[in-house]
Scaffold this active site. Sequence first.
Site, PDB file in Angstrom:
ATOM      1  CG  ASN A 138      -5.845   7.259   6.639  1.00 11.82           C
ATOM      2  OD1 ASN A 138      -4.900   7.186   5.841  1.00 11.82           O
ATOM      3  ND2 ASN A 138      -6.939   7.964   6.377  1.00 11.82           N
ATOM      4  CB  SER A 148       8.749   2.841  -6.468  1.00 14.15           C
ATOM      5  OG  SER A 148       8.640   2.352  -7.791  1.00 14.15           O
ATOM      6  CE1 TYR A 200       3.803   4.132  -5.786  1.00 14.65           C
ATOM      7  CE2 TYR A 200       5.033   3.649  -7.790  1.00 14.65           C
ATOM      8  CZ  TYR A 200       4.718   3.359  -6.484  1.00 14.65           C
ATOM      9  OH  TYR A 200       5.308   2.290  -5.858  1.00 14.65           O
ATOM     10  N   GLY A 209       1.304  -0.120   6.400  1.00 19.24           N
ATOM     11  CA  GLY A 209       0.851  -0.965   5.287  1.00 19.24           C
ATOM     12  C   GLY A 209       1.300  -2.407   5.472  1.00 19.24           C
TER      13      GLY A 209
END
Length: 252
Positions: free
Chosen positions: A66, A144, A157, A16
């Site tokens: 990917n 996160s 998520y 990413g």
Amino acid sequence: MSIQIDLSSDVAVVTGGGSGIGEGIATLLAEAGAKVAIADLSAEAATSVAEQITSKGGAAIGVEMNIADEDSVRRGLAEVREQLGPVSVLVNNAGAWTIKKFADTTDDEARRVVDITLLGAITVMRAALPDLLETQGRIVNIASDSARTGEHSMAVYAGAKAGVIAVTKSLAKEVGRKGVRANVVAPGTTVTPGSSAFIEQVGGADKLARAYPLGRLGAPADIAGAVLFLASPLSTWITGQVLSVSGGYTMV
Ligand SMILES: NC(=O)c1ccc[n+]([C@@H]2O[C@H](COP(=O)([O-])OP(=O)(O)OC[C@H]3O[C@@H](n4cnc5c(N)ncnc54)[C@H](O)[C@@H]3O)[C@@H](O)[C@H]2O)c1
């Protein structure tokens, strides 16, 4: 006297890396001397970040990958090995999310988030592990703070990122004696193309920043600094840890 962080004998892969936080990480690792592969779903974005780095004298390549497709991951890593050498720094940064109340989230949406955010990171780690064992490498996974605190309308998520944390800690226990370290950086809200919809939904950056003890949202460079530390010889006795980089928003 000055201290220099020198990663010139490292080959880093940043998934990413074509946008936002990943772009910031790839740029800083290259500034520290690493040869960097920017692995992204968008070949165009990966190439563009690699060109920005090489135009400033750094060493970088763009690789189409990917992370939710094992063949694509293996092809991409083979390209990295061929062009740059075995991977010694792996930064699993690519992730996916939906901003939706839990009850409104469909199974397909949930599966996509888990496939990319959790299983994608697992696939890349498994595929890169032989290289990391050979190079005494370091893994830095981007989770996160939502995985530690919970987040409204981002339950799946947050769960997938909590999985990333648990896998990282477990892997750190398996490979520590073989010379590989694995840590997690958990960002708070960081201004990127990917976070703009979330920031708007919660009332804009200025409003959100009031909840942050340091008075502002993050920038990709803030996250990159922590990744560089965990990839560098400054952190040789640190493994299996989660470092919140969130302006003091999360203190756990
Ligand atoms: N921005 C934030 O506030 C924030 C906060 C906490 C955690 N994070 C995490 O940081 C990471 C980066 O977020 P960002 O805000 O920079 O996102 P972004 O949308 O700006 O960039 C994400 C990049 O990942 C790539 N990507 C998406 N799916 C991919 C796949 N399947 N394979 C390979 N590449 C893929 C995209 O093409 C894009 O270039 C994510 O894991 C995200 O969950 C972000």
